[in-house]
Design a protein around this motif. Structure first.
Motif, PDB file in Angstrom:
ATOM      1  N   LEU A   1       6.186   5.998   6.166  1.00 34.82           N
ATOM      2  CA  LEU A   1       7.635   6.015   6.339  1.00 34.82           C
ATOM      3  C   LEU A   1       8.201   7.409   6.047  1.00 34.82           C
ATOM      4  O   LEU A   1       9.124   7.865   6.724  1.00 34.82           O
ATOM      5  CB  LEU A   1       8.283   4.968   5.430  1.00 34.82           C
ATOM      6  N   MET A   2       7.625   8.084   5.066  1.00 41.19           N
ATOM      7  CA  MET A   2       8.033   9.465   4.772  1.00 41.19           C
ATOM      8  C   MET A   2       7.717  10.379   5.953  1.00 41.19           C
ATOM      9  O   MET A   2       8.512  11.254   6.305  1.00 41.19           O
ATOM     10  CB  MET A   2       7.328   9.983   3.523  1.00 41.19           C
ATOM     11  N   PHE A   3       6.578  10.181   6.569  1.00 44.97           N
ATOM     12  CA  PHE A   3       6.185  10.975   7.727  1.00 44.97           C
ATOM     13  C   PHE A   3       7.143  10.732   8.893  1.00 44.97           C
ATOM     14  O   PHE A   3       7.565  11.672   9.570  1.00 44.97           O
ATOM     15  CB  PHE A   3       4.748  10.648   8.130  1.00 44.97           C
TER      16      PHE A   3
ATOM     17  N   SER B   1       0.834  -1.198   0.000  1.00 45.00           N
ATOM     18  CA  SER B   1       0.000   0.000   0.000  1.00 45.00           C
ATOM     19  C   SER B   1       0.878   1.261   0.000  1.00 45.00           C
ATOM     20  O   SER B   1       1.933   1.307   0.639  1.00 45.00           O
ATOM     21  CB  SER B   1      -0.886   0.008   1.241  1.00 45.00           C
ATOM     22  N   TRP B   2       0.410   2.277  -0.716  1.00 43.65           N
ATOM     23  CA  TRP B   2       1.136   3.542  -0.729  1.00 43.65           C
ATOM     24  C   TRP B   2       1.154   4.171   0.663  1.00 43.65           C
ATOM     25  O   TRP B   2       2.034   4.973   0.971  1.00 43.65           O
ATOM     26  CB  TRP B   2       0.500   4.510  -1.726  1.00 43.65           C
ATOM     27  N   TRP B   3       0.188   3.817   1.492  1.00 41.93           N
ATOM     28  CA  TRP B   3       0.127   4.381   2.838  1.00 41.93           C
ATOM     29  C   TRP B   3       1.335   3.993   3.684  1.00 41.93           C
ATOM     30  O   TRP B   3       1.761   4.755   4.552  1.00 41.93           O
ATOM     31  CB  TRP B   3      -1.170   3.990   3.543  1.00 41.93           C
ATOM     32  N   TRP B   4       1.885   2.808   3.450  1.00 45.46           N
ATOM     33  CA  TRP B   4       3.093   2.395   4.172  1.00 45.46           C
ATOM     34  C   TRP B   4       4.262   3.299   3.794  1.00 45.46           C
ATOM     35  O   TRP B   4       5.051   3.711   4.650  1.00 45.46           O
ATOM     36  CB  TRP B   4       3.452   0.946   3.872  1.00 45.46           C
ATOM     37  N   ILE B   5       4.349   3.611   2.529  1.00 44.42           N
ATOM     38  CA  ILE B   5       5.438   4.474   2.062  1.00 44.42           C
ATOM     39  C   ILE B   5       5.241   5.895   2.575  1.00 44.42           C
ATOM     40  O   ILE B   5       6.190   6.536   3.038  1.00 44.42           O
ATOM     41  CB  ILE B   5       5.528   4.422   0.521  1.00 44.42           C
TER      42      ILE B   5
END
Length: 76
Positions: A32-34, A25-29
């Motif tokens: 991680l950016m957050f 999921s893009w939410w994991w990436i």
């Protein structure tokens, strides 16, 4: 810095849908950016790591300057 490289690798793998990363999921990436943002903007400053790096550079410059001065004095 390794976190930034990990984020870049994950974005590339997810975008090109490589192996199991296609289902990631893009939410994991984004999460991680957050985490990286919070680390570099707040935690690093609270722990003093940003000042420690600058201090180490200044200390190395100071030691090199002292060594150079002693080398010049010994050549006379």
């Amino acid at each position: 810095m390794p976190v930034i490289l990990l984020i870049a690798a994950l974005v590339g793998l997810r975008y090109f849908e490589v192996w199991k990363f296609a289902a990631l999921s893009w939410w994991w990436i984004i999460g991680l950016m957050f985490v990286a943002f919070i680390w570099f903007e707040f935690v690093e400053k609270i722990l003093g790591l940003d000042k420690k790096k600058a201090h180490n550079v200044d200390e190395a410059r100071r030691k090199a300057r002292i060594k150079e001065a002693f080398d010049k004095a010994n050549k006379r």
